[in-house]
Design a protein around this motif. Structure first.
Motif, PDB file in Angstrom:
ATOM      1  N   ALA A 152       0.905  -2.307  -7.778  1.00 11.27           N
ATOM      2  CA  ALA A 152       0.840  -0.880  -8.039  1.00 11.27           C
ATOM      3  C   ALA A 152      -0.756  -0.275  -8.207  1.00 11.27           C
ATOM      4  O   ALA A 152      -1.552  -1.243  -8.527  1.00 11.27           O
ATOM      5  CB  ALA A 152       1.797  -0.351  -9.134  1.00 11.27           C
ATOM      6  N   TRP A 158      -5.073   7.749 -10.272  1.00 14.94           N
ATOM      7  CA  TRP A 158      -4.416   8.909  -9.836  1.00 14.94           C
ATOM      8  C   TRP A 158      -5.139  10.321 -10.265  1.00 14.94           C
ATOM      9  O   TRP A 158      -5.000  11.229  -9.987  1.00 14.94           O
ATOM     10  CB  TRP A 158      -2.993   8.920 -10.593  1.00 14.94           C
ATOM     11  CG  TRP A 158      -2.240   7.684  -9.989  1.00 14.94           C
ATOM     12  CD1 TRP A 158      -1.992   6.581 -10.522  1.00 14.94           C
ATOM     13  CD2 TRP A 158      -1.561   7.890  -8.728  1.00 14.94           C
ATOM     14  NE1 TRP A 158      -1.249   5.637  -9.877  1.00 14.94           N
ATOM     15  CE2 TRP A 158      -0.928   6.679  -8.621  1.00 14.94           C
ATOM     16  CE3 TRP A 158      -1.408   8.783  -7.651  1.00 14.94           C
ATOM     17  CZ2 TRP A 158      -0.136   6.147  -7.477  1.00 14.94           C
ATOM     18  CZ3 TRP A 158      -0.633   8.274  -6.649  1.00 14.94           C
ATOM     19  CH2 TRP A 158      -0.019   6.902  -6.543  1.00 14.94           C
ATOM     20  N   ARG A 175       4.307  13.712 -12.919  1.00 10.23           N
ATOM     21  CA  ARG A 175       4.741  12.374 -12.656  1.00 10.23           C
ATOM     22  C   ARG A 175       3.993  11.387 -13.302  1.00 10.23           C
ATOM     23  O   ARG A 175       4.720  10.336 -13.759  1.00 10.23           O
ATOM     24  CB  ARG A 175       5.094  11.931 -11.321  1.00 10.23           C
ATOM     25  CG  ARG A 175       6.004  12.793 -10.328  1.00 10.23           C
ATOM     26  CD  ARG A 175       7.501  13.166 -11.158  1.00 10.23           C
ATOM     27  NE  ARG A 175       7.831  11.907 -11.350  1.00 10.23           N
ATOM     28  CZ  ARG A 175       9.021  10.927 -10.494  1.00 10.23           C
ATOM     29  NH1 ARG A 175       8.965  11.562  -9.356  1.00 10.23           N
ATOM     30  NH2 ARG A 175       9.268   9.980 -10.838  1.00 10.23           N
ATOM     31  N   LEU A 179       4.403   6.858 -15.025  1.00  7.33           N
ATOM     32  CA  LEU A 179       3.867   5.892 -14.210  1.00  7.33           C
ATOM     33  C   LEU A 179       3.537   4.918 -14.825  1.00  7.33           C
ATOM     34  O   LEU A 179       3.799   3.370 -14.378  1.00  7.33           O
ATOM     35  CB  LEU A 179       2.492   6.401 -13.485  1.00  7.33           C
ATOM     36  CG  LEU A 179       2.795   7.284 -12.212  1.00  7.33           C
ATOM     37  CD1 LEU A 179       1.346   7.366 -11.484  1.00  7.33           C
ATOM     38  CD2 LEU A 179       3.826   6.966 -11.303  1.00  7.33           C
ATOM     39  N   CYS A 183       5.161   1.243 -13.597  1.00  8.12           N
ATOM     40  CA  CYS A 183       4.223   0.171 -13.089  1.00  8.12           C
ATOM     41  C   CYS A 183       4.538  -1.169 -13.924  1.00  8.12           C
ATOM     42  O   CYS A 183       4.096  -2.272 -13.529  1.00  8.12           O
ATOM     43  CB  CYS A 183       2.566   0.391 -13.250  1.00  8.12           C
ATOM     44  SG  CYS A 183       2.259   1.669 -12.155  1.00  8.12           S
ATOM     45  N   VAL A 276       8.800   0.047  -6.423  1.00  9.73           N
ATOM     46  CA  VAL A 276       7.894   0.798  -7.305  1.00  9.73           C
ATOM     47  C   VAL A 276       6.489   0.765  -6.434  1.00  9.73           C
ATOM     48  O   VAL A 276       5.850   1.690  -6.234  1.00  9.73           O
ATOM     49  CB  VAL A 276       8.047   0.462  -8.306  1.00  9.73           C
ATOM     50  CG1 VAL A 276       6.900   1.202  -9.348  1.00  9.73           C
ATOM     51  CG2 VAL A 276       9.366   0.618  -9.450  1.00  9.73           C
ATOM     52  N   ARG A 279       6.372   2.575  -2.998  1.00  7.86           N
ATOM     53  CA  ARG A 279       6.467   3.879  -3.000  1.00  7.86           C
ATOM     54  C   ARG A 279       5.051   4.285  -3.724  1.00  7.86           C
ATOM     55  O   ARG A 279       4.668   5.632  -2.946  1.00  7.86           O
ATOM     56  CB  ARG A 279       7.442   4.102  -3.986  1.00  7.86           C
ATOM     57  CG  ARG A 279       8.944   4.017  -3.253  1.00  7.86           C
ATOM     58  CD  ARG A 279       9.524   5.037  -2.805  1.00  7.86           C
ATOM     59  NE  ARG A 279      10.723   4.826  -2.037  1.00  7.86           N
ATOM     60  CZ  ARG A 279      11.874   5.123  -2.557  1.00  7.86           C
ATOM     61  NH1 ARG A 279      11.977   6.027  -3.865  1.00  7.86           N
ATOM     62  NH2 ARG A 279      13.179   4.999  -2.091  1.00  7.86           N
ATOM     63  N   LEU A 280       4.507   3.876  -4.830  1.00  6.35           N
ATOM     64  CA  LEU A 280       3.449   4.552  -5.286  1.00  6.35           C
ATOM     65  C   LEU A 280       2.160   3.976  -4.282  1.00  6.35           C
ATOM     66  O   LEU A 280       1.258   4.760  -3.891  1.00  6.35           O
ATOM     67  CB  LEU A 280       3.133   3.646  -6.397  1.00  6.35           C
ATOM     68  CG  LEU A 280       3.953   3.935  -7.681  1.00  6.35           C
ATOM     69  CD1 LEU A 280       3.696   3.218  -8.809  1.00  6.35           C
ATOM     70  CD2 LEU A 280       3.616   5.497  -7.984  1.00  6.35           C
ATOM     71  N   ASN A 281       2.178   2.962  -3.664  1.00  9.45           N
ATOM     72  CA  ASN A 281       1.043   2.643  -2.498  1.00  9.45           C
ATOM     73  C   ASN A 281       1.132   3.679  -1.301  1.00  9.45           C
ATOM     74  O   ASN A 281      -0.092   4.172  -1.008  1.00  9.45           O
ATOM     75  CB  ASN A 281       0.908   1.069  -2.060  1.00  9.45           C
ATOM     76  CG  ASN A 281       0.579   0.243  -3.088  1.00  9.45           C
ATOM     77  OD1 ASN A 281      -0.558   0.365  -3.790  1.00  9.45           O
ATOM     78  ND2 ASN A 281       1.348  -1.074  -3.176  1.00  9.45           N
ATOM     79  N   LEU A 283       2.540   6.676  -1.472  1.00 16.44           N
ATOM     80  CA  LEU A 283       1.901   7.890  -1.787  1.00 16.44           C
ATOM     81  C   LEU A 283       0.427   8.170  -1.962  1.00 16.44           C
ATOM     82  O   LEU A 283       0.126   9.163  -1.712  1.00 16.44           O
ATOM     83  CB  LEU A 283       2.715   8.300  -3.283  1.00 16.44           C
ATOM     84  CG  LEU A 283       2.241   9.501  -3.897  1.00 16.44           C
ATOM     85  CD1 LEU A 283       2.567  10.754  -3.250  1.00 16.44           C
ATOM     86  CD2 LEU A 283       2.852   9.539  -5.156  1.00 16.44           C
ATOM     87  N   ARG A 284      -0.019   7.043  -2.569  1.00 17.65           N
ATOM     88  CA  ARG A 284      -1.441   7.249  -2.726  1.00 17.65           C
ATOM     89  C   ARG A 284      -2.375   7.382  -1.343  1.00 17.65           C
ATOM     90  O   ARG A 284      -3.298   7.948  -1.149  1.00 17.65           O
ATOM     91  CB  ARG A 284      -1.931   6.099  -3.615  1.00 17.65           C
ATOM     92  CG  ARG A 284      -3.622   6.350  -3.949  1.00 17.65           C
ATOM     93  CD  ARG A 284      -4.270   5.119  -4.556  1.00 17.65           C
ATOM     94  NE  ARG A 284      -4.134   3.770  -4.231  1.00 17.65           N
ATOM     95  CZ  ARG A 284      -4.720   2.804  -4.582  1.00 17.65           C
ATOM     96  NH1 ARG A 284      -5.249   2.908  -5.791  1.00 17.65           N
ATOM     97  NH2 ARG A 284      -4.739   1.768  -3.917  1.00 17.65           N
ATOM     98  N   LEU A 314      10.383   9.345  -5.779  1.00 10.85           N
ATOM     99  CA  LEU A 314       9.573   8.443  -6.415  1.00 10.85           C
ATOM    100  C   LEU A 314      10.796   8.286  -7.679  1.00 10.85           C
ATOM    101  O   LEU A 314      11.016   9.133  -8.354  1.00 10.85           O
ATOM    102  CB  LEU A 314       8.206   9.116  -7.047  1.00 10.85           C
ATOM    103  CG  LEU A 314       7.615   7.932  -7.926  1.00 10.85           C
ATOM    104  CD1 LEU A 314       6.893   6.543  -7.084  1.00 10.85           C
ATOM    105  CD2 LEU A 314       6.245   8.720  -8.571  1.00 10.85           C
TER     106      LEU A 314
END
Length: 331
Positions: A152, A158, A175, A179, A183, A276, A279-281, A283-284, A314
Motif C-alpha cells: 500500500a 496522503w 477516510r 487507512l 494497511c 486493499v 484499491r489504494l494504489n 486511488l493515489r 474503498l
C-alpha cells in the motif's frame, strides 16, 4: 488529446499482409477510448475484434503469459475471446503512428450488473480459472510479483493530497483515519503460493453472451497472485459497492468456488492484501493525475470520475471482518 487512429482501409491492407487474407476484408470502427479503439473485422466469413492501442506494446513475455492462461482457461470451460497470431506467430503487430494491433475472436457480449449476475456462476468461473492456472512465482519475463498488489502507499503520502483544495479533499480526509487499519492487512505476496492469475476481474471484464454464458475479457494484467487473494478481491469487486455489501451473494460466490474445486481460501486478514493494495494504489494514481498540470483535460476529467468511484468503493475494516465471518464455516 485523443490519439490518431488508422483508417479502416489502411488497417484492412495491413491485416491482409499480416494474416495472409485474400478477398474482401471489412474493418468497421467500434468503441473508442482515450488510448485506442476496438474495430470489428470481417474476413473469410469470420468476425474478429481488432484492438488498436497507441503507446508502447506489451512485452513478448507478457503476451505469452496471457495467451497461455487464456488457452488453459478455455480448455477448462471458461469462455474467452481467443487471441490470433499473424503468419509470423506474433500476437501483437505494429500499426500506424506508434500504435499496435492485436486480433481476437469477435464475441457478442453485453455488460451485466452485479445484482443480475449469479454469484455461484462467478465462483465457478474463478475456480476453473485457478484450477487451470500453472504455478507462477514471478512476473512474466522475471521479477518478483508486482508491488501494486501487495504494497500500500506510504501513509504519509496522503496528507499532501488532502490540502490541494480539490473537490475530493474532504472525502479523502474522512477516510484517512481508517487507512492504518486497512494497511495493516497488506502483507507481501508469497511467490511459492502463487498461480498465474487474471488480476483484473471486475464487472467490466466479465461480460455475458446472449446465451447467458460469462465471457472473460482484457487479460492484459495476467501475472502471479495467491488464489485466495484474487478470490477476496473478486468478492468485493462484484458485491461491495460502498456501504452496500451483499454478504449473502459473497458467501454464495465463495461456496460455489470451493464446491468447484478452487484452491484459494479467505481465512485471515492478509488475504485481503490484493484488494486493499490495488484499491489504494489506483486511488493515489488517479489523485495524482487529477492534480497534474501537464495531464490533458480529458485525462484529468477521467481521473475525477475514477476518484469518485474509488473513494466510494474503498472497503472499510469492518467490511473485511464481515467477509471473514461470512466465510468462516464454508471450508
Amino acid at each position: 488529446m485523443t490519439p490518431s487512429m488508422g483508417s479502416g482501409s489502411d488497417l484492412a491492407a495491413r491485416l491482409r499482409v499480416a494474416y495472409g487474407w485474400t478477398g474482401d476484408v471489412r474493418v468497421e470502427p467500434g468503441r473508442r477510448g482515450a488510448e485506442g479503439r476496438v474495430w470489428r473485422v470481417t474476413a473469410g466469413g469470420r468476425q474478429y475484434a481488432l484492438k488498436e492501442v497507441v503507446g508502447a506494446p506489451p512485452a513478448a513475455a507478457a503476451v505469452a503469459a496471457q495467451v497461455d492462461l487464456m488457452q488453459r482457461a478455455a480448455a477448462a470451460g471458461v469462455r474467452v475471446a481467443a487471441s490470433h497470431p499473424d503468419r509470423a506467430g506474433r500476437h501483437v503487430i505494429p500499426g500506424d503512428d506508434g500504435s499496435w494491433l492485436r486480433l481476437y475472436d469477435w464475441v457478442d457480449v453485453r455488460p451485466i450488473e452485479p445484482s443480475a449476475c449469479g454469484a455461484r456462476s462467478l465462483g465457478v468461473l474463478l475456480a476453473r480459472l485457478h484450477r487451470s492456472a500453472p504455478a507462477c512465482g514471478s512476473e512474466p519475463g522475471g521479477g518478483v510479483p508486482s508491488r501494486w498488489y501487495d504494497r500500500a502507499p506510504d501513509l504519509t503520502s496522503w496528507s499532501p493530497l488532502c490540502t490541494s483544495g480539490a473537490w475530493w479533499c474532504d472525502r479523502l480526509t474522512a477516510r484517512l483515519a481508517e487507512l492504518p487499519l486497512l494497511c495493516e492487512r497488506v502483507t507481501p505476496t508469497d511467490p511459492q503460493r502463487c498461480l498465474s492469475c487474471h488480476r483484473d476481474l471486475h464487472p467490466e471484464n466479465v461480460l455475458v453472451e446472449a446465451s447467458g454464458a460469462l465471457v472473460v475479457v482484457d487479460w492484459d494484467d495476467v501475472g502471479p497472485a495467491q488464489p485466495g487473494r484474487e478470490l477476496a478481491k473478486l468478492v468485493f469487486d462484484w458485491f461491495c459497492d460502498g456501504p452496500a455489501f451483499d454478504l449473502q451473494a459473497a458467501r454464495e460466490l465463495y461456496s460455489a468456488y470451493i464446491d468447484e474445486g478452487g484452491p484459494g481460501r479467505v481465512v485471515e486478514a492478509s488475504d485481503f492484501s490484493m484488494l486493499v493494495a490495488a484499491r489504494l494504489n489506483f486511488l493515489r494514481l488517479q489523485l495524482r493525475i487529477a492534480l497534474d498540470p501537464h495531464a490533458s483535460r480529458e485525462h484529468r476529467a477521467w481521473a475525477d470520475q475514477e476518484i469518485d468511484e474509488a473513494l466510494r468503493i474503498l472497503p472499510t475494516p469492518r467490511q473485511l471482518g464481515e467477509a471473514l465471518e461470512a466465510f468462516s464455516d464454508v471450508h
